[in-house]
Design an enzyme around this catalytic site. Structure first.
Site, PDB file in Angstrom:
ATOM      1  N   ASP A  99       0.935   9.248  -6.707  1.00 55.18           N
ATOM      2  CA  ASP A  99       2.017   8.320  -5.965  1.00 55.18           C
ATOM      3  C   ASP A  99       3.657   9.203  -6.687  1.00 55.18           C
ATOM      4  OD1 ASP A  99       3.654   6.700  -4.758  1.00 55.18           O
ATOM      5  OD2 ASP A  99       0.982   5.471  -5.041  1.00 55.18           O
ATOM      6  N   ASP A 201       7.016   7.457  -2.031  1.00 59.53           N
ATOM      7  CA  ASP A 201       7.232   6.365  -2.536  1.00 59.53           C
ATOM      8  C   ASP A 201       9.166   5.722  -2.052  1.00 59.53           C
ATOM      9  OD1 ASP A 201       6.732   3.362  -2.984  1.00 59.53           O
ATOM     10  OD2 ASP A 201       7.931   3.330  -4.216  1.00 59.53           O
ATOM     11  N   GLU A 261       6.339   8.428   2.607  1.00 55.25           N
ATOM     12  CA  GLU A 261       6.063   7.348   3.150  1.00 55.25           C
ATOM     13  C   GLU A 261       8.010   6.827   3.233  1.00 55.25           C
ATOM     14  OE1 GLU A 261       5.399   2.230   1.406  1.00 55.25           O
ATOM     15  OE2 GLU A 261       6.930   3.797  -0.275  1.00 55.25           O
ATOM     16  N   HIS A 336      -2.374  -0.602   0.416  1.00 57.41           N
ATOM     17  CA  HIS A 336      -2.184  -1.582  -0.447  1.00 57.41           C
ATOM     18  C   HIS A 336      -0.738  -2.372  -0.311  1.00 57.41           C
ATOM     19  CE1 HIS A 336       0.514   1.649  -1.215  1.00 57.41           C
ATOM     20  NE2 HIS A 336       1.406   0.547  -2.296  1.00 57.41           N
ATOM     21  N   ASP A 337       0.139  -2.105   0.564  1.00 62.12           N
ATOM     22  CA  ASP A 337       0.607  -2.998   1.342  1.00 62.12           C
ATOM     23  C   ASP A 337       0.960  -3.591   2.994  1.00 62.12           C
ATOM     24  OD1 ASP A 337       2.576  -1.817  -1.129  1.00 62.12           O
ATOM     25  OD2 ASP A 337       3.529  -0.376   0.622  1.00 62.12           O
TER      26      ASP A 337
HETATM   27  O1  ISL Z   1       9.331  -4.176   1.824  1.00 63.90           O
HETATM   28  C1  ISL Z   1       9.735  -3.811   2.398  1.00 63.90           C
HETATM   29  C2  ISL Z   1       9.712  -4.285   3.777  1.00 63.90           C
HETATM   30  O2  ISL Z   1       9.618  -5.402   4.112  1.00 63.90           O
HETATM   31  C3  ISL Z   1       8.856  -2.344   2.822  1.00 63.90           C
HETATM   32  O3  ISL Z   1       9.523  -1.729   3.809  1.00 63.90           O
HETATM   33  C4  ISL Z   1       9.155  -1.469   1.921  1.00 63.90           C
HETATM   34  O4  ISL Z   1      10.070  -0.017   2.269  1.00 63.90           O
HETATM   35  C5  ISL Z   1       8.248  -0.161   1.486  1.00 63.90           C
HETATM   36  O5  ISL Z   1       6.579  -1.218   2.121  1.00 63.90           O
HETATM   37  C6  ISL Z   1       7.772   0.259   0.471  1.00 63.90           C
HETATM   38  O6  ISL Z   1       6.719   0.337  -0.334  1.00 63.90           O
HETATM   39  C7  ISL Z   1       6.325   0.874  -1.467  1.00 63.90           C
HETATM   40  O7  ISL Z   1       7.285   0.608  -2.630  1.00 63.90           O
HETATM   41  C8  ISL Z   1       7.336  -0.733  -3.355  1.00 63.90           C
HETATM   42  C9  ISL Z   1       6.233  -1.010  -3.562  1.00 63.90           C
HETATM   43  O8  ISL Z   1       6.084  -2.544  -3.544  1.00 63.90           O
HETATM   44  C10 ISL Z   1       5.147  -1.252  -2.581  1.00 63.90           C
HETATM   45  O9  ISL Z   1       3.457  -1.249  -2.725  1.00 63.90           O
HETATM   46  C11 ISL Z   1       5.293   0.405  -2.022  1.00 63.90           C
HETATM   47  O10 ISL Z   1       4.471   1.007  -0.939  1.00 63.90           O
HETATM   48  C12 ISL Z   1       8.297  -0.657  -4.552  1.00 63.90           C
HETATM   49  O11 ISL Z   1       8.007   0.666  -4.819  1.00 63.90           O
END
Ligand code: ISL
Length: 566
Positions: A99, A201, A261, A336-337
């Site tokens: 990452d 990310d 991403e 994971h999100d």
């Molecule tokens: O949070 C969002 C909208 O509610 C998403 O668009 C967000 O920008 C996206 O999920 C980014 O995620 C990534 O970066 C975050 C981290 O918490 C996540 O786990 C990661 O995948 C901050 O670094």
């Protein structure tokens, strides 16, 4: 086949190290734990592991707040563990993608520690600052701040700093060429160790309009669909920076891959990131599918009507078309999100769990994109559905809870909604066996183990020929053996059918037909007329039986069929 690439032919397996395997009994997964499971990962047939952040971090956001990019967090292990991991993967023919979190750092990163000290500190311009004598900065929304405000006042220098995520994740100032050079050097540090690429990310957010225009509520609603990610995603110099990154780093490592991403982008933006001629990145993953099935009200509130299959088909067909001639896509239904893909897109009720998790695998492994699987989805792991805020660990849930509470919103409803949409649903420990800690750890894990591990676990599924796990292995192999499933053209049939998703994948004279019953019902289904002159040879079925009469099929709930057409 033109433009053949290893990363188009691979299957990606995402490992969330904190929850995968704990070797030292502290309740947190670690690198030695992961190393002990490399044979298992190899047994899946996947070719690339994407590992979530393992760098030094105060863990405000589970490692997405990095305080030293070139050090391994002691909770995960040491640099020698890392070397062992990389060698172990490579020895098994598996590549490793790390990452890369460079939209922001931790506030404990030395750059930020310096930056906040004084207005003339040499690291001041590594971040975005707004001097308080200019008044309040134009509002920016923070995804993880309980006030929803992305500018945090910092008394030491009487200024505000910008943080799109939590206030412990200040955004880096990409306008500053020194920042970019530091990042490129750091990228080379890991590439020189032999990693095979990066997952980037929140990369669509790196470029900011530093004239800091005021964005009115009206504009946000009308131009950006009331979603800040659309405003954040297309900064003025985004592609200039990505091209520069390509020239300075990526192009020097010709076998590497990047997976961007990209929240907040539209179909029209996609090729700008990954078109070969632009020399930016390789693949991206968008968020359009992830919005389906949520109501416009509330935060990640399930729409009581669910999502409609025709809408789902339309979305994935349109995104297929984006990359039909140029560029290349990825496809995923969870990470994971996101909540567990089974609970979100299949049905985790006991009678549908197995066939629906297999159906979702079938979909991902037969589309024309590189599939990304999140660890545990090969077992059909399900949402944990916590009932109390105390059980949650994720910063997003905790902040949102306080944010809604401060606005006098209905937090009980929020907790119900989170059972469906919370990120922690997918972050519970990997279920290795039926013992009390699921074979993940010997003690209290950092987040509760799902009680269903007594019947959903790797050990049991390994021994069961009809398990989701063994189906996954079979299908990964099937994809490898059928080049049309990787490179073949995609064609959708019966776009309006409410229960069945049907498509073909065709490469030269070879064609494969996929029929997926995305419903709890037994469906009488007539194979599309234009295919009737073909001969059908069944090559995969996620159920034990198939009822077929001529071109009429009696599809079992969540049945997934793959035919070879002649
Ligand atoms: O949070 C969002 C909208 O509610 C998403 O668009 C967000 O920008 C996206 O999920 C980014 O995620 C990534 O970066 C975050 C981290 O918490 C996540 O786990 C990661 O995948 C901050 O670094």
């Amino acid at each position: 086949i033109k433009d053949k690439e290893w990363w188009k032919e691979t299957v990606i397996y995402q490992v969330y190290p904190r929850s995968f395997k704990d070797s030292n009994g502290d309740g947190v997964g670690d690198l030695p734990g992961l190393i002990s499971k490399l044979d298992y990962i190899q047994s899946l047939g996947v070719g690339l592991v994407w590992l979530n952040p393992i760098y030094a971090s105060p863990n405000d956001d589970n490692g997405y707040d990095i305080s030293n990019y070139e050090a391994i967090s002691p909770i995960f292990g040491t640099i020698s563990d890392f070397n062992t991991l990389l060698a172990g993967l490579h020895a098994r023919g598996i590549k490793l993608v790390m990452d890369l979190v460079v939209n922001h750092t931790s506030d404990e990163h030395p750059w930020f520690v310096e930056s906040r000290k004084s207005r003339d500190n040499q690291y001041r311009d590594y971040y975005h600052w707004w001097p308080a004598e200019k008044g309040k900065p134009p509002h920016r929304y923070s995804f993880f701040d309980k006030k929803g405000e992305a500018w945090q006042y910092d008394a030491a220098t009487d200024s505000y700093y910008l943080h799109y995520f939590s206030n412990k994740q200040p955004d880096l100032n990409w306008e500053n060429p020194k920042v970019r050079q530091e990042i490129y050097q750091m990228m080379k540090f890991w590439l020189d160790k032999g990693i095979d690429g990066y997952r980037l990310d929140a990369i669509s957010y790196i470029s900011k309009d530093t004239t800091w225009p005021v964005l009115t509520k009206k504009e946000l609603v009308e131009k950006y669909d009331n979603d800040w990610s659309y405003f954040y995603a297309r900064g003025p110099k985004l592609h200039e920076y990505l091209h520069e990154m390509n020239q300075e780093v990526l192009s020097k490592y010709p076998n590497m891959v990047t997976i961007a991403e990209t929240p907040g982008i539209e179909k029209e933006d996609a090729l700008k990131f990954v078109h070969d001629d632009r020399k930016e990145l390789h693949m991206l993953y968008h968020f359009k599918g992830m919005g389906l099935g949520y109501s416009k009200e509330g935060f990640k509130r399930p729409d009581p009507k669910g999502y409609s299959l025709p809408e789902f088909k339309k979305l994935y067909t349109e995104w297929n078309d984006v990359f039909a001639k140029e560029g290349w896509g990825t496809i995923y239904l969870g990470n994971h999100d996101q909540p567990r893909m089974l609970s979100r897109w299949g049905n985790d009720a006991p009678e549908f769990r197995v066939p629906s998790s297999k159906l979702l695998m079938t979909f991902l492994l037969t589309m024309r994109s590189t599939p990304i699987f999140y660890n545990g989805d090969e077992l059909g792991m399900a949402n944990i559905k916590f009932e109390s805020i105390q059980d949650y660990r994720d910063i997003e849930t905790l902040y949102m809870f306080h944010y809604l509470q401060a606005q006098n919103e209905d937090v009980d409803q929020f907790i119900k909604d989170q059972q469906y949409g919370a990120r922690d649903n997918s972050r519970t420990p990997f279920q290795w066996n039926a013992t009390p800690c699921a074979g993940f750890s010997t003690c209290d894990p950092w987040i509760r183990v799902n009680a269903d591990h007594v019947y959903i676990n790797q050990e049991a599924q390994d021994a069961d020929g009809n398990s989701p796990l063994n189906y996954f292995r079979h299908l990964v192999q099937l994809r490898k053996d059928h080049l049309e499933l990787i490179y073949g053209d995609y064609h959708l049939y019966d776009a309006d059918h409410k229960q069945v998703y049907t498509y073909t994948r065709t490469l030269e004279k070879t064609a494969t037909l996929v029929i997926l019953n995305f419903s709890n019902d037994l469906v009488q289904y007539l194979i599309p007329k234009t295919l009737h002159k073909k001969e059908f040879q069944l090559i995969s079925n996620n159920e034990t039986s198939l009822q077929q009469e001529g071109h009429e099929l009696a599809l079992l709930p969540w049945q997934a069929l793959i035919f070879k057409l002649k």
